[in-house]
Design a protein around this motif. Structure first.
Motif, PDB file in Angstrom:
ATOM      1  N   TYR A   1      19.119 -47.451 -21.268  1.00 22.86           N
ATOM      2  CA  TYR A   1      17.903 -48.200 -21.969  1.00 22.86           C
ATOM      3  C   TYR A   1      18.061 -48.874 -23.404  1.00 22.86           C
ATOM      4  O   TYR A   1      18.046 -49.796 -23.374  1.00 22.86           O
ATOM      5  CB  TYR A   1      16.595 -47.011 -22.199  1.00 22.86           C
ATOM      6  N   LYS A   2      18.721 -47.976 -24.193  1.00 24.71           N
ATOM      7  CA  LYS A   2      19.123 -48.374 -25.517  1.00 24.71           C
ATOM      8  C   LYS A   2      20.187 -49.498 -25.541  1.00 24.71           C
ATOM      9  O   LYS A   2      20.395 -50.424 -26.320  1.00 24.71           O
ATOM     10  CB  LYS A   2      19.421 -47.435 -26.174  1.00 24.71           C
ATOM     11  N   ASN A   3      21.258 -49.269 -24.568  1.00 21.36           N
ATOM     12  CA  ASN A   3      22.115 -50.501 -24.501  1.00 21.36           C
ATOM     13  C   ASN A   3      21.781 -51.421 -23.969  1.00 21.36           C
ATOM     14  O   ASN A   3      22.344 -52.526 -24.436  1.00 21.36           O
ATOM     15  CB  ASN A   3      23.334 -49.757 -23.628  1.00 21.36           C
ATOM     16  N   SER A   4      20.785 -51.635 -23.060  1.00 17.80           N
ATOM     17  CA  SER A   4      20.177 -52.941 -22.431  1.00 17.80           C
ATOM     18  C   SER A   4      19.535 -53.309 -23.677  1.00 17.80           C
ATOM     19  O   SER A   4      19.566 -54.578 -23.831  1.00 17.80           O
ATOM     20  CB  SER A   4      19.462 -52.154 -21.559  1.00 17.80           C
ATOM     21  N   TYR A   5      18.832 -52.683 -24.433  1.00 17.79           N
ATOM     22  CA  TYR A   5      17.922 -53.248 -25.406  1.00 17.79           C
ATOM     23  C   TYR A   5      19.030 -53.890 -26.399  1.00 17.79           C
ATOM     24  O   TYR A   5      18.836 -55.101 -27.051  1.00 17.79           O
ATOM     25  CB  TYR A   5      17.638 -51.934 -26.202  1.00 17.79           C
ATOM     26  N   ALA A   6      20.239 -53.362 -26.904  1.00 17.80           N
ATOM     27  CA  ALA A   6      21.078 -53.803 -27.585  1.00 17.80           C
ATOM     28  C   ALA A   6      21.652 -55.033 -27.063  1.00 17.80           C
ATOM     29  O   ALA A   6      21.982 -56.235 -27.818  1.00 17.80           O
ATOM     30  CB  ALA A   6      22.234 -52.912 -28.082  1.00 17.80           C
ATOM     31  N   SER A   7      21.889 -54.999 -25.836  1.00 18.34           N
ATOM     32  CA  SER A   7      22.604 -56.364 -25.278  1.00 18.34           C
ATOM     33  C   SER A   7      21.553 -57.501 -24.994  1.00 18.34           C
ATOM     34  O   SER A   7      21.934 -58.553 -25.254  1.00 18.34           O
ATOM     35  CB  SER A   7      22.990 -55.920 -23.788  1.00 18.34           C
ATOM     36  N   ALA A   8      20.236 -57.147 -24.997  1.00 20.74           N
ATOM     37  CA  ALA A   8      19.336 -58.311 -24.808  1.00 20.74           C
ATOM     38  C   ALA A   8      19.237 -58.861 -26.074  1.00 20.74           C
ATOM     39  O   ALA A   8      19.214 -60.132 -26.456  1.00 20.74           O
ATOM     40  CB  ALA A   8      18.129 -57.688 -24.453  1.00 20.74           C
ATOM     41  N   LEU A   9      19.299 -58.019 -27.398  1.00 21.46           N
ATOM     42  CA  LEU A   9      19.220 -58.525 -28.786  1.00 21.46           C
ATOM     43  C   LEU A   9      20.358 -59.317 -29.221  1.00 21.46           C
ATOM     44  O   LEU A   9      20.304 -60.659 -29.714  1.00 21.46           O
ATOM     45  CB  LEU A   9      19.070 -57.402 -29.563  1.00 21.46           C
ATOM     46  N   ASN A  10      21.549 -59.152 -28.583  1.00 24.51           N
ATOM     47  CA  ASN A  10      22.836 -59.842 -28.940  1.00 24.51           C
ATOM     48  C   ASN A  10      22.572 -61.237 -28.127  1.00 24.51           C
ATOM     49  O   ASN A  10      22.849 -62.317 -28.618  1.00 24.51           O
ATOM     50  CB  ASN A  10      23.923 -59.028 -28.317  1.00 24.51           C
ATOM     51  N   ASN A  11      22.342 -60.968 -26.735  1.00 29.10           N
ATOM     52  CA  ASN A  11      22.069 -62.311 -25.990  1.00 29.10           C
ATOM     53  C   ASN A  11      21.178 -63.276 -26.865  1.00 29.10           C
ATOM     54  O   ASN A  11      21.338 -64.536 -26.741  1.00 29.10           O
ATOM     55  CB  ASN A  11      21.962 -61.964 -24.782  1.00 29.10           C
ATOM     56  N   ILE A  12      19.911 -62.568 -26.896  1.00 28.73           N
ATOM     57  CA  ILE A  12      18.722 -63.606 -27.782  1.00 28.73           C
ATOM     58  C   ILE A  12      19.441 -64.040 -28.898  1.00 28.73           C
ATOM     59  O   ILE A  12      19.003 -65.350 -29.356  1.00 28.73           O
ATOM     60  CB  ILE A  12      17.485 -62.689 -27.804  1.00 28.73           C
ATOM     61  N   GLY A  13      20.066 -63.393 -29.816  1.00 25.72           N
ATOM     62  CA  GLY A  13      20.605 -63.980 -31.156  1.00 25.72           C
ATOM     63  C   GLY A  13      21.593 -65.193 -30.570  1.00 25.72           C
ATOM     64  O   GLY A  13      21.589 -66.180 -31.354  1.00 25.72           O
ATOM     65  N   PHE A  14      22.493 -65.129 -29.493  1.00 20.64           N
ATOM     66  CA  PHE A  14      23.314 -66.251 -29.101  1.00 20.64           C
ATOM     67  C   PHE A  14      22.537 -67.401 -29.017  1.00 20.64           C
ATOM     68  O   PHE A  14      22.808 -68.374 -29.165  1.00 20.64           O
ATOM     69  CB  PHE A  14      24.164 -65.734 -28.088  1.00 20.64           C
ATOM     70  N   LEU A  15      21.479 -67.244 -28.157  1.00 19.80           N
ATOM     71  CA  LEU A  15      20.502 -68.228 -27.583  1.00 19.80           C
ATOM     72  C   LEU A  15      19.803 -69.092 -28.858  1.00 19.80           C
ATOM     73  O   LEU A  15      19.613 -70.233 -29.098  1.00 19.80           O
ATOM     74  CB  LEU A  15      19.463 -67.873 -26.754  1.00 19.80           C
ATOM     75  N   LYS A  16      19.406 -68.209 -30.015  1.00 24.21           N
ATOM     76  CA  LYS A  16      18.844 -68.594 -31.152  1.00 24.21           C
ATOM     77  C   LYS A  16      19.926 -69.289 -31.875  1.00 24.21           C
ATOM     78  O   LYS A  16      19.512 -70.647 -32.467  1.00 24.21           O
ATOM     79  CB  LYS A  16      18.415 -67.528 -32.016  1.00 24.21           C
ATOM     80  N   GLU A  17      21.086 -68.940 -31.800  1.00 25.98           N
ATOM     81  CA  GLU A  17      22.013 -69.817 -32.544  1.00 25.98           C
ATOM     82  C   GLU A  17      22.583 -70.959 -32.037  1.00 25.98           C
ATOM     83  O   GLU A  17      22.806 -72.082 -32.710  1.00 25.98           O
ATOM     84  CB  GLU A  17      23.546 -68.836 -32.605  1.00 25.98           C
ATOM     85  N   GLU A  18      22.514 -71.116 -30.625  1.00 25.83           N
ATOM     86  CA  GLU A  18      22.651 -72.358 -29.986  1.00 25.83           C
ATOM     87  C   GLU A  18      21.816 -73.573 -30.264  1.00 25.83           C
ATOM     88  O   GLU A  18      21.771 -74.559 -30.386  1.00 25.83           O
ATOM     89  CB  GLU A  18      22.612 -72.259 -28.584  1.00 25.83           C
TER      90      GLU A  18
END
Length: 490
Positions: free
Chosen positions: A44-61
């Motif tokens: 659960y927590k690892n999925s949360y961390a992965s989602a945060l990382n991916n959304i950060g990448f989308l925001k950066e784009e």
């Protein structure tokens, strides 16, 4: 945990952005997870961390850099809590990339070094190679050619030795750019062509555009302007159709350089101003600084001093803010020429001294020798890697040759022993012969000395005899004379 999975499934599987946003929203609900097993909590927590990382990448784009950093940092916190070094390394890699894009080189350097350390601890060669490429870019922007080449070369070596073709064209292109900036145009062209071939094979449109621009610029430097022009327009057409704004801006900047060389200043201004507009829109600060310098330089060539000063000053200000050594070097040189034209010796001297200092730091003899040595090292290591592959295929032949060589060596050793013994024997005979010869020579000399002594004695005897004979003859004359006198008187 089944609720989490069920909600995640509601996202459109074909839309990566929607999936990650949905995942983030689910995780942000802070569901009651007390009833979950430790393994389920970790997932659960690892999925949360992965989602945060991916959304950060989308925001950066979308160039929402502050928002992207917020998501990245939250992802790092959770990954550290889970002791998930893989997730932590990946996120630090993204943070490093973000700082490179906004020209915060010190922060980018720190983040990438952390990512490199973590990737080595977990032996993640993909992240290692990517981070090393990033470090090469950072060192290059800082004017540290030695560390830039080492980082690029190490990144390429990791990729090639592990059969990782993805991204290798970019790394080869980066290495080629350094050789070009160091004046090694032939080596630079060789690597850029290699990078282009890889990109064409993989149908990598962005990579193709970058390589075409780089090769075209090299042809301009080598005075093959028509070939350069053709490559720039090819790069422009591909980047426009693929909506590659960076590639489009670079192609237009290079076209401006071409038209300036041809003395067509109006066309040069058109393309570089168009390039500037794109770079400002995508927040490419380094590109903005370079474009401002080129516009100022064009106005200076037209003797439009006020316009030139405005653009060159802006270029210098941005380059100094982001500490881009190449841009600083160009803008300081432009301002030196500007103030020299304005007959302002104090400011002209100030920017001339800065230009010389920056130029020497980048093109020092130490950096140039490092460039050559690193290139030779890279070529040598590639050859060793290629040879190691051949060894496995030629093992049987090698074993047979080895046996033959051992036999030949044994014959050689026996021959050497025989030759050595014979040599010692001949040497001993030589010593004996020489000794006997010396004895004979000594005896000969001694005999000659004895003969000489005998001859000397004989000479002395003969001389004595002759001397005695003379005395005797003399006495005989006197005796005859006396007798004659006595006879006369009788």
């Amino acid at each position: 945990m089944s609720l989490l999975s069920k909600l995640c499934d509601t996202a459109d599987e074909g839309d990566w952005q929607k999936y990650n946003e949905q995942l983030y929203k689910i995780c942000s609900l802070k569901l009651n997870i007390k009833h979950l097993t430790p393994r389920e909590k970790y997932i659960y927590k690892n999925s949360y961390a992965s989602a945060l990382n991916n959304i950060g990448f989308l925001k950066e784009e979308k160039h929402y850099y502050d928002s992207a950093l917020f998501y990245y940092n939250k992802s790092v916190e959770i990954s550290k809590e889970l002791k998930n070094k893989s997730g932590e390394a990946e996120t630090y890699l993204n943070i490093g990339n973000l700082y490179i894009n906004i020209d915060k080189l010190e922060e980018a350097l720190e983040a990438n070094k952390i990512a490199l350390k973590l990737s080595k601890e977990i032996n993640d060669i993909v992240i290692q190679s990517t981070v090393l490429n990033n470090l090469g870019n950072i060192y290059q922007r800082k004017g540290d050619v030695k560390n830039a080449i080492n980082a690029f070369s190490e990144s390429i070596k990791i990729r090639e030795s592990n059969g990782l073709n993805d991204g290798i064209s970019t790394m080869i292109g980066n290495l080629a750019n350094i050789y070009g900036s160091e004046g090694d145009l032939d080596i630079s062209l060789k690597y850029h062509i290699k990078s282009l071939n890889i990109c064409r094979h993989r149908d990598d449109k962005r990579g193709i555009v970058t390589s075409l621009n780089n090769i075209g610029m090299l042809h301009l430097l080598q005075h093959d302007t028509l070939k350069g022009l053709r490559l720039f327009f090819e790069a422009l057409n591909i980047s426009t159709s693929a909506n590659n704004k960076k590639g489009e801006a670079l192609a237009k900047s290079n076209l401006s350089t071409y038209y300036k060389q041809k003395g067509k200043i109006d066309s040069a201004l058109y393309y570089i101003e168009s390039s500037l507009a794109i770079r400002e829109k995508i927040h490419d600060n380094s590109g903005v600084a370079k474009a401002l310098y080129k516009i100022g330089d064009l106005y200076l060539s037209l003797n439009k001093i006020r316009m030139a000063e405005s653009y060159l000053t802006k270029s210098y200000s941005i380059a100094n803010k982001i500490q881009n050594i190449d841009c600083l070097q160009s803008s300081s040189n432009g301002l030196y020429r500007l103030y020299k034209t304005k007959q302002d010796p104090a400011k002209a001297l100030q920017f001339y001294e800065l230009y010389i200092k920056l130029r020497d730091s980048v093109l020092s003899s130490e950096n140039r020798s490092t460039s050559i040595k690193s290139q030779l090292k890279y070529e040598y290591e590639k050859k060793v890697a290629a040879d190691s592959i051949k060894v496995a295929e030629e093992k049987k032949i090698s074993d047979l040759k080895l046996t033959q060589e051992k036999t030949q060596k044994n014959y050689l050793y026996v021959s050497l022993v025989i030759i050595t013994v014979f040599g010692l024997f001949m040497f001993n005979r030589f010593r004996v012969t020489k000794k006997q010869k010396n004895i004979i020579e000594f005896q000969k000399i001694e005999a000659e000395q004895q003969k000489a002594l005998v001859d000397e004695k004989q000479k002395e005897i003969l001389d004595s005899i002759r001397y005695a004979k003379r005395i005797q003859d003399s006495l005989m004359v006197k005796e005859k004379y006396i007798k004659e006198k006595i006879n006369k008187h009788i």
